[in-house]
Design a protein around this motif. Structure first.
Motif, mmCIF file in Angstrom:
data_model
loop_
_atom_site.group_PDB
_atom_site.id
_atom_site.type_symbol
_atom_site.label_atom_id
_atom_site.label_comp_id
_atom_site.label_asym_id
_atom_site.label_seq_id
_atom_site.Cartn_x
_atom_site.Cartn_y
_atom_site.Cartn_z
ATOM 1 N N LEU B 56 58.679 32.142 14.296
ATOM 2 C CA LEU B 56 59.405 30.959 14.166
ATOM 3 C C LEU B 56 59.440 29.927 15.319
ATOM 4 O O LEU B 56 59.118 28.707 15.036
ATOM 5 N N VAL B 57 59.519 30.411 16.583
ATOM 6 C CA VAL B 57 59.318 29.585 17.756
ATOM 7 C C VAL B 57 57.926 28.907 17.797
ATOM 8 O O VAL B 57 57.968 27.724 17.707
ATOM 9 N N TYR B 58 56.964 29.744 17.212
ATOM 10 C CA TYR B 58 55.534 29.022 16.947
ATOM 11 C C TYR B 58 55.523 27.908 16.234
ATOM 12 O O TYR B 58 55.125 26.854 16.310
ATOM 13 N N TRP B 70 59.688 23.105 23.068
ATOM 14 C CA TRP B 70 59.841 24.421 23.138
ATOM 15 C C TRP B 70 61.186 24.955 23.332
ATOM 16 O O TRP B 70 61.822 25.816 22.473
ATOM 17 N N GLY B 71 62.002 24.250 24.136
ATOM 18 C CA GLY B 71 63.235 24.686 24.262
ATOM 19 C C GLY B 71 63.973 24.643 22.967
ATOM 20 O O GLY B 71 64.926 25.481 22.606
ATOM 21 N N LEU B 75 66.075 27.595 20.462
ATOM 22 C CA LEU B 75 67.335 27.350 20.144
ATOM 23 C C LEU B 75 67.298 27.525 18.685
ATOM 24 O O LEU B 75 68.255 28.307 18.421
ATOM 25 N N PHE B 76 66.747 26.893 18.142
ATOM 26 C CA PHE B 76 66.591 26.654 16.443
ATOM 27 C C PHE B 76 66.274 27.984 16.052
ATOM 28 O O PHE B 76 66.972 28.522 15.043
ATOM 29 N N PRO B 132 56.149 28.269 28.601
ATOM 30 C CA PRO B 132 55.978 26.832 29.425
ATOM 31 C C PRO B 132 56.514 27.136 30.994
ATOM 32 O O PRO B 132 57.418 26.672 31.133
ATOM 33 N N VAL B 133 55.646 27.879 31.436
ATOM 34 C CA VAL B 133 55.855 28.039 33.049
ATOM 35 C C VAL B 133 54.546 27.709 33.934
ATOM 36 O O VAL B 133 53.563 27.731 33.234
#
Lengths: 325, 299
Positions: B56-58, B70-71, B75-76, B132-133
């Motif tokens: 889902l994040v992807y 990304w953040g 969250l979503f 994202p680092v």
């Protein structure tokens, strides 16, 4: 508990010589299946042959659930044991199913004992977790022992026991015969002293220990019988589909066997086995266009049947309470 | 002599990277142990839910479903995952108190459905999902430490610290401990078992999400990778004992290190077989896990 009560009731019925309606139903189903090749042919016959193999697999999981109250999500390991036994016996020694079937049974028993022994004293979840590891370990073992198992591509099974009869018919009838013999053996086990001993070890562990039936012994023997049954299923599967490859023995195929067992309400009769096998074979075949929906459907069926069984037992409890105020 | 010096130079990096990935197995195992301790259910859908979370994040950040930062995507997805966890607990809630076996089977069904959902939404794609680092790295006593390693360590420590703080210090945590020690007595005392269960299921889902996000950069994401990650989490839980939260964390690190050593010195192809052996050995030598409290029994 109810299993035990039922088993003793059966025993009494059998001795009294009463006709059992259920037996009649099973006999009718058997007659239908015997006559089917004269009516249909080709693809459906092949599908049904696979269905018999899956039925044996589902029955093996049901046996484990019924007799020891455990779930296994690693039975594809034992199915693979039987399937590869048939394929390797053919490749190395040129033997056909009838000679390699006993080997498959022995391998299944040995595999079941070796695997169940370490977890004989543990509660159900640990067994389930270790069977999961077993199912996940299987593909990498199969793929990386290429010399014996044929690696990714697997092996072919082409020999048939009777050279003069049509291959399709032979596959169908031999698979059916093995399934029927397995079901008769299960019925025999249910009424036998050993079967009652195993059921007792599940229902009343301490009472069973007092009779000398230890829990560990019961656990190991149930697992061995179940693994042998799964291995027979695998042998039939290899014989029916004429090929074995690691793709058909994943964690998911193990879970599907459990689905087949749950859908047939974990019963150990011929019709129940056929229902479980048919669910596993026919659903993917007829929903081939909707391939991705199959896991969702299986999962939904698993949850729905589990909830319905729970509901039914609630209602039965309620009615029983009402009967005796 | 050369063998010995090679050993000395190989070992620290192996231990370090093993411990880093072990932290993630520990996170996965913590989720399993939390659901098991409170509701006595082994949640076989845990890995699939974590896999779905990562997908889902992807999907939310790469434009496959939505085009968020990304953040926001995290969250979503966290909200969605929490919703799914609540729903799956609601599904099995009628049988949770009755039969451990039936509820375990039902979680397998939920896992199958989630797996199907992943395949339906994302197909058999193999996906890369990075954190994202900023990339940097330095050497410390012969060990290369990368920004990824540090992120994993910091996030794990924060999450585990927060979890243990909640469990040790808050009313909810006390309720959780009470319910996992004696459900009947806590019910008599007026605790709502359902809300405690829900707390455990939700935090386990969030732990799964974090673990999945952190582990995907080391490999790749596909609809099948999550089952082997789940096995690693299960092994960590078995090694630490299904009843012990600190055990799960320690078990994760141990399993991570052991896997790394096995892959380097024996063979990287038989990881699952090795984990099977670890599970069987642990169950025989320490049936209750390494951190089991020794307690007497009455006859």
């Amino acid at each position: 508990m109810s299993d035990m009560a039922q088993a003793t009731k059966r025993l009494r019925l059998a001795r009294g010589g009463l006709l059992d309606l259920r037996n009649l139903g099973a006999a009718a189903l058997l007659c239908l299946l015997l006559a089917l090749p004269f009516v249909v042919g080709g693809f459906l016959l092949y599908t049904l042959t696979l269905c018999f193999a899956n039925a044996l697999g589902a029955l093996s999981v049901s046996l484990l659930v019924r007799y020891s109250g455990e779930v296994s999500i690693g039975h594809s390991f034992f199915v693979a044991l039987g399937a590869y036994a048939v394929a390797i016996m053919e490749k190395q020694f040129g033997l056909s199913l009838l000679l390699s079937l006993p080997v498959a049974v022995l391998l299944g028993i040995a595999g079941g004992i070796i695997f169940a022994y370490p977890s004989r004293r543990l509660s159900g979840i640990y067994l389930a977790v270790s069977t999961m590891a077993l199912a996940l370990a299987l593909p990498e073992i199969l793929v990386h022992s290429e010399k014996v198992t044929g690696g990714f591509e697997g092996l072919y099974v082409t020999l048939v026991p009777l050279p003069s009869v049509a291959k399709e018919l032979q596959r169908y009838y031999i698979a059916l015969a093995i399934l029927v013999v397995a079901c008769l053996a299960l019925a025999q086990l249910r009424g036998s002293r050993q079967g009652l001993a195993l059921l007792m070890a599940r229902a009343h562990p301490s009472a069973a220990e007092a009779f000398g039936i230890t829990r560990g012994w019961a656990r190991v023997s149930v697992f061995a019988i179940s693994a042998a049954l799964a291995s027979v299923g695998g042998a039939v599967m290899a014989f029916a589909s004429s090929t074995v490859s690691p793709n058909s023995f994943t964690l998911w195929s193990s879970i599907f066997l459990l689905v087949g067992s749950v859908v047939s309400l974990n019963r150990l009769t011929l019709p129940a086995g056929i229902i479980g096998g048919a669910f596993l074979t026919l659903v993917p075949n007829y929903l081939a266009s909707a391939g991705d929906w199959v896991p969702i459907l299986y999962g939904a069926a698993l949850v729905a049947v589990t909830l319905c069984v729970n509901c039914a037992s609630d209602i039965r409890l309620l009615l029983a309470r009402r009967e005796r105020p | 002599m050369t063998v010995l010096s090679g050993f000395a130079s190989d070992l620290p990096p192996l231990l370090w990277s093993g411990a880093v990935s072990g932290c993630l197995y520990g996170l996965g195992a913590l989720g399993l142990v939390m659901t098991y301790k409170s509701s006595r259910v082994v949640n076989f859908a845990h890995g699939n839910l974590a896999g779905l979370a990562a997908f889902l994040v992807y999907g939310f950040s790469n434009g496959a479903l939505l085009n968020l930062s990304w953040g926001n995507a995290v969250l979503f997805s966290a909200v969605l995952i929490a919703l799914i966890a609540t729903l799956s607990y609601a599904l099995i809630s009628p049988i949770v108190f009755k039969s451990d076996l039936a509820s375990t089977i039902a979680t397998l069904g939920i896992g199958l459905m989630l797996q199907g959902l992943i395949q339906l939404l994302f197909g058999a794609d193999i996906v890369n999902l990075d954190l994202p680092v900023p990339r940097f790295g330095f050497s410390l006593a012969g060990v290369r430490v990368s920004s990824y390693d540090l992120t994993v360590l910091v996030v794990t420590l924060l999450i585990v610290g927060a979890l243990f703080f909640v469990i040790d210090r808050t009313r909810l945590g006390i309720a959780f401990r009470a319910v996992s020690t004696n459900p009947f007595a806590s019910r008599v005392c007026g605790l709502n078992l359902r809300s405690v269960h829900l707390f455990a299921w939700l935090s386990s889902a969030v732990l799964g999400l974090v673990a999945a996000l952190l582990i995907v950069p080391t490999t790749f994401l596909s609809s099948t990778t999550m089952s082997s990650f789940m096995l690693q989490a299960f092994t960590a839980a078995v090694v630490g004992g299904f009843n012990s939260l600190p055990g799960a964390a320690v078990g994760g690190v141990l399993v991570g290190i052991a896997m790394n050593l096995f892959a380097f010195y024996v063979s990287p192809e038989f990881m699952n077989t090795f984990l099977l052996a670890v599970i069987l050995l642990t169950l025989n030598l320490f049936p209750g896990g390494l951190l089991e409290k020794v307690s007497g029994g009455r006859v």
